[in-house]
Scaffold this active site. Structure first.
Site, PDB file in Angstrom:
ATOM      1  CG  ASN A   1      -1.746   1.235   1.375  1.00 34.88           C
ATOM      2  OD1 ASN A   1      -1.839   2.036   0.450  1.00 34.88           O
ATOM      3  ND2 ASN A   1      -2.360   1.410   2.546  1.00 34.88           N
ATOM      4  CD1 TRP A   2       3.643   1.239  -2.800  1.00 40.00           C
ATOM      5  CD2 TRP A   2       3.684   2.471  -4.684  1.00 40.00           C
ATOM      6  NE1 TRP A   2       4.499   0.626  -3.697  1.00 40.00           N
ATOM      7  CE2 TRP A   2       4.547   1.358  -4.853  1.00 40.00           C
ATOM      8  CE3 TRP A   2       3.545   3.382  -5.740  1.00 40.00           C
ATOM      9  CZ2 TRP A   2       5.260   1.139  -6.035  1.00 40.00           C
ATOM     10  CZ3 TRP A   2       4.250   3.159  -6.912  1.00 40.00           C
ATOM     11  CH2 TRP A   2       5.106   2.052  -7.059  1.00 40.00           C
ATOM     12  CE  LYS A   3      -0.104   3.265   4.852  1.00 34.89           C
ATOM     13  NZ  LYS A   3       0.078   3.374   6.289  1.00 34.89           N
TER      14      LYS A   3
ATOM     15  CD  GLU B   1      -2.796   5.608   6.759  1.00 32.34           C
ATOM     16  OE1 GLU B   1      -2.863   5.688   5.519  1.00 32.34           O
ATOM     17  OE2 GLU B   1      -1.836   5.082   7.362  1.00 32.34           O
TER      18      GLU B   1
ATOM     19  N   GLY C   1       3.116  -1.050   4.238  1.00 32.83           N
ATOM     20  CA  GLY C   1       3.099   0.377   3.896  1.00 32.83           C
ATOM     21  C   GLY C   1       4.493   0.840   3.537  1.00 32.83           C
ATOM     22  N   GLY C   2       5.199   1.438   4.500  1.00 36.75           N
ATOM     23  CA  GLY C   2       6.505   2.049   4.260  1.00 36.75           C
ATOM     24  C   GLY C   2       7.489   1.168   3.502  1.00 36.75           C
TER      25      GLY C   2
ATOM     26  CD  GLU D   1      -3.079  -2.268   7.560  1.00 39.32           C
ATOM     27  OE1 GLU D   1      -1.959  -2.403   7.069  1.00 39.32           O
ATOM     28  OE2 GLU D   1      -3.821  -1.322   7.300  1.00 39.32           O
TER      29      GLU D   1
ATOM     30  CB  SER E   1       5.861  -1.493  11.717  1.00 38.34           C
ATOM     31  OG  SER E   1       5.450  -0.157  11.970  1.00 38.34           O
TER      32      SER E   1
ATOM     33  N   GLY F   1       2.992   2.581  10.656  1.00 43.74           N
ATOM     34  CA  GLY F   1       3.920   3.696  10.445  1.00 43.74           C
ATOM     35  C   GLY F   1       4.709   4.091  11.680  1.00 43.74           C
TER      36      GLY F   1
ATOM     37  CG  HIS G   1      -5.761   1.948   5.506  1.00 38.61           C
ATOM     38  ND1 HIS G   1      -5.277   2.901   6.383  1.00 38.61           N
ATOM     39  CD2 HIS G   1      -4.735   1.090   5.271  1.00 38.61           C
ATOM     40  CE1 HIS G   1      -4.008   2.614   6.658  1.00 38.61           C
ATOM     41  NE2 HIS G   1      -3.656   1.525   5.985  1.00 38.61           N
TER      42      HIS G   1
HETATM   43  P1  13P Z   1       3.329   0.595   7.584  1.00 34.67           P
HETATM   44  O1  13P Z   1       3.838  -0.710   7.003  1.00 34.67           O
HETATM   45  O2  13P Z   1       4.049   1.795   7.049  1.00 34.67           O
HETATM   46  O3  13P Z   1       3.264   0.525   9.070  1.00 34.67           O
HETATM   47  O4  13P Z   1       1.817   0.749   7.063  1.00 34.67           O
HETATM   48  C1  13P Z   1       0.947  -0.311   7.223  1.00 34.67           C
HETATM   49  C2  13P Z   1      -0.308   0.016   6.492  1.00 34.67           C
HETATM   50  O5  13P Z   1      -1.079   0.860   6.917  1.00 34.67           O
HETATM   51  C3  13P Z   1      -0.585  -0.709   5.250  1.00 34.67           C
HETATM   52  O6  13P Z   1      -1.891  -0.491   4.818  1.00 34.67           O
END
Ligand code: 13P
Length: 249
Positions: A9-11, A96, A232-233, A166, A211, A172, A94
């Site tokens: 997920n590149w956000k 967010e 994510g990251g 999650e 993470s 993050g 999600h």
């Molecule tokens: P991180 O891997 O950056 O913690 O993000 C997880 C995430 O929200 C994937 O959707």
């Protein structure tokens, strides 16, 4: 029995150059024979990604979608539009989106139905905040989020849903849930699903997110109820993401 799935997920990150880099690296990448890999870039990169990923295992996902097929919804994108650009998966719920865009369980449910009706596989995201965990409410919160949506689906629709656990406090932050913490919640989700249908629960794909990185993925993915990762990251660095995919074999 359950094919592992690693989703990046590149956000609101990435670039046209990153799309090209993933296409290049994954064209020659050695990957486990049985593995699904999905990249979820921001909308503007979907078309470029479709072309750059054409000769790779990478499939495309969207980070959200609108519940409607079309209409006066400025700034929104619908499932049938995404489908036209080769999108096979979509995140719904999600944290967010739940927190920053105030999507509640009903909104998540509506988006999940929209994905199903566009023949897109929904990845339903659930997870507790740190306050909820500290208050001992993790399972209550997670099963409410899962249950609100699942209880309103027909059995054949339920079988098409992927669930990503999650924990909000792990997203993050660099603070990953321990394999044991993740396994405990995810076993609970599978057990809940078994209340509807044991066979369906046995086939349900559950992803861990929060993470996940090249260093901790193997141990998380070795847990019996963890079938993949939502990254994510670490999905923004092609070498790290590839290493995570390789540890899913
Ligand atoms: P991180 O891997 O950056 O913690 O993000 C997880 C995430 O929200 C994937 O959707």
């Amino acid at each position: 029995m359950r094919t592992p799935l690693i989703a990046g997920n590149w956000k609101m990150n990435g670039s046209a150059a990153l799309v090209e880099e993933f296409g290049r690296v994954f064209t020659d990448a050695r990957l486990p024979a049985s593995l699904d890999v999905v990249i979820l870039p921001p909308f503007p990169y979907l078309d470029a990604a479709r072309h750059a990923f054409a000769d790779t295992v990478l499939r495309l996902g969207a980070q959200t979608l609108n519940p409607l097929h079309s209409g006066a919804r400025t700034g929104e994108v619908s499932g049938n539009m995404l489908k036209e650009f080769g999108v096979a998966y979509a995140l719904v719920g999600h944290s967010e989106r739940r927190q920053l865009y105030r999507e509640d369980d009903e909104a998540v449910h509506d988006r999940l139905l929209a994905a199903l009706s566009a023949d897109i596989t929904p990845i339903l995201c659930v997870g507790e905040t740190l306050e909820e965990r500290d208050a001992g409410k993790t399972m209550e919160v997670v099963l409410r989020q899962v249950g609100y949506v699942m209880a309103r689906l027909e059995p054949d629709q339920r079988a098409r849903v992927i669930i990503a656990y999650e924990p909000v406090w792990a997203i993050g932050t660099g603070r990953t849930a321990t394999p044991r913490q993740a396994q405990e919640v995810m076993a609970g989700i599978r057990e809940y699903q078994a209340g509807f249908d044991r066979e369906l629960a046995a086939g349900l794909r559950l992803l861990y997110g929060g993470s996940m990185n090249a260093g901790n993925a193997a141990e998380l993915l070795a847990q019996p109820d963890i079938d993949g990762g939502l990254v994510g990251g670490a999905s923004l660095k092609v070498d790290d993401f590839l290493a995570i995919c390789q540890s899913a074999g």
